[in-house]
Design a protein around this motif. Structure first.
Motif, mmCIF file in Angstrom:
data_model
loop_
_atom_site.group_PDB
_atom_site.id
_atom_site.type_symbol
_atom_site.label_atom_id
_atom_site.label_comp_id
_atom_site.label_asym_id
_atom_site.label_seq_id
_atom_site.Cartn_x
_atom_site.Cartn_y
_atom_site.Cartn_z
ATOM 1 N N GLU A 212 -14.787 -2.210 -18.700
ATOM 2 C CA GLU A 212 -14.818 -1.485 -17.420
ATOM 3 C C GLU A 212 -13.852 -2.095 -16.413
ATOM 4 O O GLU A 212 -13.241 -1.376 -15.619
ATOM 5 C CB GLU A 212 -16.240 -1.487 -16.868
ATOM 6 C CG GLU A 212 -17.187 -0.590 -17.655
ATOM 7 C CD GLU A 212 -18.588 -0.581 -17.086
ATOM 8 O OE1 GLU A 212 -18.933 -1.550 -16.381
ATOM 9 O OE2 GLU A 212 -19.334 0.375 -17.337
ATOM 10 N N LYS A 213 -13.738 -3.426 -16.439
ATOM 11 C CA LYS A 213 -12.756 -4.070 -15.565
ATOM 12 C C LYS A 213 -11.329 -3.666 -15.945
ATOM 13 O O LYS A 213 -10.427 -3.674 -15.104
ATOM 14 C CB LYS A 213 -12.908 -5.582 -15.626
ATOM 15 C CG LYS A 213 -14.148 -6.098 -14.910
ATOM 16 C CD LYS A 213 -14.218 -7.599 -14.981
ATOM 17 C CE LYS A 213 -15.448 -8.110 -14.228
ATOM 18 N NZ LYS A 213 -15.572 -9.585 -14.310
ATOM 19 N N ALA A 214 -11.122 -3.327 -17.239
ATOM 20 C CA ALA A 214 -9.805 -2.871 -17.688
ATOM 21 C C ALA A 214 -9.548 -1.431 -17.279
ATOM 22 O O ALA A 214 -8.445 -0.913 -17.490
ATOM 23 C CB ALA A 214 -9.693 -3.012 -19.204
ATOM 24 N N GLY A 215 -10.582 -0.772 -16.721
ATOM 25 C CA GLY A 215 -10.395 0.590 -16.239
ATOM 26 C C GLY A 215 -10.977 1.658 -17.125
ATOM 27 O O GLY A 215 -10.869 2.848 -16.808
ATOM 28 N N THR A 273 -10.374 -1.359 -26.059
ATOM 29 C CA THR A 273 -9.899 -2.001 -24.827
ATOM 30 C C THR A 273 -8.505 -2.581 -25.005
ATOM 31 O O THR A 273 -7.636 -2.450 -24.128
ATOM 32 C CB THR A 273 -10.873 -3.098 -24.401
ATOM 33 O OG1 THR A 273 -12.176 -2.548 -24.234
ATOM 34 C CG2 THR A 273 -10.446 -3.752 -23.097
ATOM 35 N N ALA A 274 -8.282 -3.231 -26.156
ATOM 36 C CA ALA A 274 -6.966 -3.840 -26.415
ATOM 37 C C ALA A 274 -5.871 -2.775 -26.452
ATOM 38 O O ALA A 274 -4.768 -2.966 -25.915
ATOM 39 C CB ALA A 274 -7.005 -4.619 -27.719
ATOM 40 N N GLU A 275 -6.171 -1.635 -27.064
ATOM 41 C CA GLU A 275 -5.176 -0.555 -27.149
ATOM 42 C C GLU A 275 -4.847 -0.018 -25.758
ATOM 43 O O GLU A 275 -3.682 0.215 -25.422
ATOM 44 C CB GLU A 275 -5.718 0.566 -28.037
ATOM 45 C CG GLU A 275 -5.857 0.169 -29.507
ATOM 46 C CD GLU A 275 -6.539 1.252 -30.335
ATOM 47 O OE1 GLU A 275 -6.982 2.254 -29.718
ATOM 48 O OE2 GLU A 275 -6.633 1.098 -31.558
ATOM 49 N N TYR A 276 -5.911 0.160 -24.941
ATOM 50 C CA TYR A 276 -5.677 0.696 -23.604
ATOM 51 C C TYR A 276 -4.937 -0.309 -22.719
ATOM 52 O O TYR A 276 -4.056 0.063 -21.934
ATOM 53 C CB TYR A 276 -7.008 1.072 -22.958
ATOM 54 C CG TYR A 276 -6.873 1.575 -21.545
ATOM 55 C CD1 TYR A 276 -6.243 2.785 -21.268
ATOM 56 C CD2 TYR A 276 -7.370 0.829 -20.475
ATOM 57 C CE1 TYR A 276 -6.119 3.248 -19.976
ATOM 58 C CE2 TYR A 276 -7.245 1.289 -19.174
ATOM 59 C CZ TYR A 276 -6.623 2.497 -18.929
ATOM 60 O OH TYR A 276 -6.497 2.949 -17.644
ATOM 61 N N GLN A 277 -5.248 -1.569 -22.889
ATOM 62 C CA GLN A 277 -4.567 -2.593 -22.089
ATOM 63 C C GLN A 277 -3.081 -2.670 -22.441
ATOM 64 O O GLN A 277 -2.243 -2.953 -21.571
ATOM 65 C CB GLN A 277 -5.247 -3.948 -22.303
ATOM 66 C CG GLN A 277 -6.603 -4.060 -21.620
ATOM 67 C CD GLN A 277 -7.301 -5.369 -21.915
ATOM 68 O OE1 GLN A 277 -7.113 -5.956 -22.991
ATOM 69 N NE2 GLN A 277 -8.125 -5.822 -20.980
#
Length: 740
Positions: A212-215, A273-277
């Protein structure tokens, strides 16, 4: 409990005597089953059978899964094995028979000891939580013929009761221990399971928080696992332990499934999360470069603008007329819509170069305006400083003059400045010569308090002094034009004090001192011979009510306030008067100086430069994820075991006394009937011989009783030696020890 009496032989010195002792009879029952007994144990004679009374040292054993021994818990693939519990009780130590030959005393003692054992075990049971109730006490009457049989019946019943009590105690303890073990295993399993699930949930929560912190938006669902647990209602002992072990295994499996599910969600979410980051990396880099450039450019412009604003404020404060215009600069930036990766970075770099150049130009413009305005302000400030210095000097001089005049004028117009004087005038024939006397008056200018002093002359010495003290009350009011209105309202007399210095040597020693108001009313008088010091309190007030209006430097007329007569050899009559002078003085008007010419303020215009910042790059699309948190329904709780119930009842042994005729050389006084049957032992070997033997013992008992009675009357007789030998022989034959 009931008390009965029994009689025993005991030794007093070298003599055997018969004495009565109190014996308590108790009856016991157990498990609500009534048991009758008719046999008595002779513990003192060691005639009680103990073949069934051997104590079993085995304690209640409980094997719990929470212990460390391998025999208590066996783990296979983390499955919980049932704990075991034993409710085997100790065997009762209460004997079931008292033998075939017991006396009534021995029977009573045996029952007492057995009942004490039952009572102790009943208390132990009650302390362990067993519901122990006590039934009605049963009376059992024994005699020499049925002492053994009745005692055996009672002991057999007490043994059964005691065993029932021990069984209930063992079962209560086993149920309690099983309950504690079940609760402990349930608590341990729940604690460990919840800890495992909490750890998995914590890892998932941390990943959700990171995501969630990653958006990324994460939907979290809660799923509850509800295993089909066994109902524990009413279960006790081994049944409770088995059912609890079954439930624990279901709980552990549900926990394991939940942990596995949450770990899988954690791994999936971490990958997303890693992919989105990674998608955000280029976007973040471009915007970071943009933000850094804009922050620096805005800072440079703000610093230049702040310096200019400070100078504008300083110039305005200095009196300059300064106007500020805003210049907005908009460079031709590239459109960043839809750009990603290197294209976004290159376009952003181009836009930032344009932005930085525009900022530098704006900073230069504002700094130039700041310097020009500062120079113009300094020139004007010098002109103003010169003017203000001259103006300040003129203003100060004129203000000082005005203030001094106004203060002096106010003091004059509203002044009550004055001086006050008081005089004492006398008419006397002894103003000189041998009997010369004096009278003086002084007044306090502030308070109006006065002192009138006179002397006493006997023709040889001044034998003393008299002092009259008081206060003249006046009020001075300014008329607002320098004149004053004076009101002398009253005069107060405080005290009169005479101080003796020498003895009065005059023939006439009739001294009298008088004070009158202006109307002739006597306010004070005192008669004395002048030889003693004294003080008199007067505390009187006389009204005067005289008004005067006096102009500056004018003195009011002399106003009389008192009349004083000092009568003796020579009478000294006098008047006390006061007058007030207006001391106000009118001031002269000042001459003021002219003001210098004020300089004219210049006008100026400066510019605020604003540069439009480039737009940010567009953020990548935000994915939506869903995860599931697992909760496991709690295992049902075990019911606290109900208390075991057992009933006991006790016996009251009543002995049958028997009195035999005694043969003695002299006929003694007939004693009261005593219970003697209980001291006569029986062997049951030959009931026919028992009658003769009982007769002999009855005679011996009567002899001993007679001896006891005679001894009480201090006429004790000794038993003959041959009788003592016969008694000892028979006691040994019956198997009874002499000290019984």
């Amino acid at each position: 409990m009931q008390n009965s009496k029994t009689y025993k032989l005991y030794k007093s010195g070298k003599l055997w005597v018969v004495g009565a002792v109190a014996v308590a009879g108790v009856a016991v029952s157990a498990n609500t089953t009534q048991v009758n007994a008719d046999t008595v144990s002779n513990a003192d004679a060691q005639a009680v059978k103990t073949s069934d009374a051997t104590q079993n040292d085995k304690q209640v054993q409980l094997t719990a899964s929470s212990t460390d021994t391998t025999t208590d818990k066996v783990t296979t693939d983390d499955a919980t094995k049932s704990a075991t519990v034993s409710s085997t009780a100790e065997k009762s130590t209460v004997p079931t028979t008292a033998g075939s030959s017991v006396t009534q005393d021995q029977a009573s003692d045996a029952v007492d000891k057995a009942q004490n054992t039952v009572k102790d075990d009943a208390k132990t049971a009650s302390d362990a939580g067993v519901d122990v109730t006590t039934g009605k006490t049963t009376d059992v009457t024994i005699n020499d013929d049925n002492a053994s049989s009745k005692t055996n019946e009672v002991l057999s019943d007490l043994n059964k009761q005691d065993q029932a009590v021990k069984d209930a105690t063992a079962k209560q303890q086993a149920n309690d221990q099983a309950y504690k073990t079940a609760i402990t295993e349930q608590t341990d399993a729940t604690k460990q399971g919840q800890a495992d699930l909490d750890n998995a949930t914590s890892d998932l929560d941390k990943q959700v928080d990171t995501t969630e912190k990653a958006g990324i938006k994460v939907n979290v669902e809660v799923a509850q696992s509800s295993p089909e647990y066994k109902d524990l209602s009413g279960l006790e002992g081994q049944d409770l332990l088995d059912a609890m072990a079954y439930n624990i295994n279901l709980y552990k499996q549900a926990i394991a499934d939940g942990v596995s599910s949450e770990k899988a969600d954690t791994e999936t979410l971490a990958k997303l999360t890693a992919e989105y980051q990674q998608k955000q990396a280029d976007y973040a880099k471009a915007n970071a470069d943009r933000d850094e450039a804009v922050e620096k450019g805005q800072s440079d412009l703000n610093n230049a603008t702040s310096g200019l604003d400070n100078q504008v404020e300083a110039s305005k404060n200095a009196g300059l007329d300064v106007s500020v215009e805003v210049s907005k600069v908009s460079p031709k930036y590239k459109d960043l819509t839809g750009l990603e990766g290197q294209d976004l970075l290159d376009a952003m770099a181009y836009n930032l170069d344009l932005y930085n150049k525009a900022v530098a130009s704006g900073v230069s413009t504002e700094k130039a305006d700041t310097e020009t305005l500062a120079k113009l302000t300094a020139e004007y400030q010098k002109q103003v400083a010169d003017y203000e210095a001259q103006k300040a000097a003129v203003d100060k001089a004129n203000a000082d003059k005005k203030a001094a005049y106004e203060k002096a004028l106010e003091d004059y117009m509203n002044g009550t400045n004055h001086t006050t004087s008081m005089t004492a005038q006398t008419q006397t024939d002894a103003s000189s010569g041998q009997y010369q006397t004096f009278m003086n008056a002084t007044v306090d200018q502030t308070t109006g308090e006065f002192t009138l002093e006179h002397d006493m002359n006997d023709g040889v010495h001044i034998i003393g002094h008299g002092v009259l003290k008081g206060k003249v009350n006046w009020k001075i009011v300014s008329n607002g034009d320098g004149t004053e209105t004076v009101t002398i309202s009253s005069i107060e007399l405080y005290s009169y004090t005479y101080t003796n210095a020498y003895q009065n040597q005059a023939v006439n020693q009739n001294i009298n001192f008088h004070v009158y108001d202006n109307d002739g009313n006597e306010l004070f008088s005192v008669y004395h011979d002048g030889n003693t010091t004294f003080s008199k309190t007067i505390n009187k007030t006389a009204q005067i009510n005289k008004n005067f209006k006096i102009s500056p430097n004018e003195t009011s007329p002399l106003a009389q306030v008192l009349v004083v007569d000092d009568n003796w050899i020579w009478n000294t009559h006098g008047q006390v008067s006061t007058q007030i002078k207006n001391t106000n003085v009118a001031p002269k008007a000042p001459t003021y100086e002219q003001d210098p010419v004020k300089p004219t303020a210049p006008e100026a215009t400066v510019h605020h430069v604003q540069v439009v910042a480039p737009e940010k790059g567009q953020a990548p699309a935000v994915p939506v994820a869903s995860v599931k948190k697992v909760t496991v329904a709690d295992m049902p709780n075990a019911d606290k075991p109900q208390p075991q119930k057992v009933e006991v009842h006790y016996y009251n042994i009543k002995k049958t006394p028997k009195v035999e005729k005694t043969v003695t050389p002299a006929t003694p006084a007939t004693p009261k009937a005593v219970e003697t049957a209980s001291i006569l032992p029986t062997t049951h070997a030959n009931e026919n011989q028992g009658g003769a033997l009982l007769s002999a013992m009855a005679g011996l008992a009567s002899l001993g009783l007679a001896f006891g009675i005679s001894k009480k009357g201090k006429k004790a007789k000794l038993i003959k030696k041959k009788d003592l030998v016969t008694l000892s022989h028979n006691i040994t034959k019956w198997g009874v020890k002499p000290n019984q």
